[in-house]
Design an enzyme around this catalytic site. Structure first.
Site, short mmCIF file in Angstrom:
data_model
loop_
_atom_site.label_atom_id
_atom_site.label_comp_id
_atom_site.label_asym_id
_atom_site.label_seq_id
_atom_site.Cartn_x
_atom_site.Cartn_y
_atom_site.Cartn_z
N ASP A 79 0.82 -1.21 0.00
CA ASP A 79 0.00 0.00 0.00
C ASP A 79 0.85 1.26 0.00
O ASP A 79 0.62 2.20 -0.76
CB ASP A 79 -0.92 0.03 1.23
CG ASP A 79 -2.07 -0.95 1.13
OD1 ASP A 79 -2.32 -1.47 0.02
OD2 ASP A 79 -2.74 -1.20 2.16
N GLU A 110 0.92 -0.90 5.52
CA GLU A 110 -0.38 -1.26 4.97
C GLU A 110 -1.42 -0.33 5.57
O GLU A 110 -1.35 0.02 6.75
CB GLU A 110 -0.71 -2.72 5.27
CG GLU A 110 0.11 -3.72 4.47
CD GLU A 110 -0.04 -3.54 2.97
OE1 GLU A 110 -1.17 -3.63 2.47
OE2 GLU A 110 0.98 -3.30 2.29
N LYS A 112 -5.48 0.13 6.22
CA LYS A 112 -6.76 -0.58 6.28
C LYS A 112 -7.78 0.26 7.06
O LYS A 112 -7.44 1.22 7.72
CB LYS A 112 -6.59 -1.95 6.94
CG LYS A 112 -5.56 -2.85 6.25
CD LYS A 112 -5.96 -3.15 4.82
CE LYS A 112 -4.85 -3.87 4.07
NZ LYS A 112 -5.04 -3.82 2.62
#
Length: 246
Positions: A79, A110, A112
């Site tokens: 990401d 990452e 999320k």
């Protein structure tokens, strides 16, 4: 008198709060506006990338990317890759992704919506896929001679979210999942924007900080850790050039 009065209205806490509030609000908006889970993930990623682009020093870049080494091995798609731009001899762009040489990478994150056991495992796997790559390091010419090759630093890894899937949000369950896999799977730091930050310490324990300005706290801790990594090793560009004959 006017300039003096104007200067008296400045407030460092207000500036720090404004930074956090901007990120927190944009993450909330991304969650509400983007209906599909994949779109929500992309929207959250974009918010974090934008913040890092605004606030990281110019020597760094933050991009959605894949990492490649001189053996031709690729990482998973990441990401957020934070990499050196000052000394990186090349970064490829393909299908909306950057492809970054392994030597240039400082950190991988990452992004999320919610931190859960599954998302921690996912981020750990992504980190391991980057840390497994081969990194070259050449002797460094300088005015006084030639310095020994730099030993490649440990690549930082983390996870950034808006919310937590646990109650309490930053309790023992979080720490248990972070400690479940270490070494190449280690997550060094993370942010749950609605609640606080976590950061791995030198003794491998985790410091949990509940913080009303979590996004700002995370940014500052990330920059502090990037500073300790100094500069990336000198890349052996000829190791990559060998693929021209493949």
């Amino acid at each position: 008198g006017l300039e003096r009065n104007r200067s008296m209205t400045w407030s460092l806490p207000a500036l720090l709060q404004g930074l956090h509030k901007g990120i927190h609000t944009r993450l909330h908006t991304a969650r509400e506006v983007a209906g599909h889970p994949v779109l929500k993930g992309d929207a959250a990623e974009t918010v974090w990338l934008s913040m890092l682009g605004d606030y990281l020093p110019e020597r760094y870049r933050a991009r959605r990317a894949v990492v490649v080494d001189s053996n031709g091995t690729f990482s998973h798609q990441i990401d957020i890759v934070i990499f050196d731009r000052q000394y990186s001899p090349f970064v490829f762009h393909q299908d909306g992704l950057d492809v970054v040489p392994a030597e240039s990478v400082y950190a991988v994150l990452e992004a999320k919506q919610v931190i859960t056991a599954d998302e921690i495992t996912y981020a750990q796997d992504k980190a391991a896929s980057v840390r497994a790559l081969h990194r070259t390091s050449l002797p460094i010419p300088h005015a006084g001679g030639i310095a020994e090759p730099k030993v490649p630093h440990v690549i930082l890894a983390g996870l950034v979210t808006l919310e937590s899937g646990w109650k309490p949000p930053l309790g023992d369950t979080l720490i248990k999942n972070l400690l479940a896999r270490q070494k190449e799977h280690t997550l060094d730091l993370g942010c749950v924007a609605a609640h606080g930050v976590f950061a791995r310490q030198d003794d491998d324990s985790y410091l949990i900080e509940e913080n009303g300005m979590a996004a700002t706290a995370f940014l500052f801790e990330l920059i502090a850790r990037l500073q300790t990594l100094a500069t990336v090793p000198m890349i052996d560009i000829r190791a990559y050039a060998a693929w021209l004959k493949a």
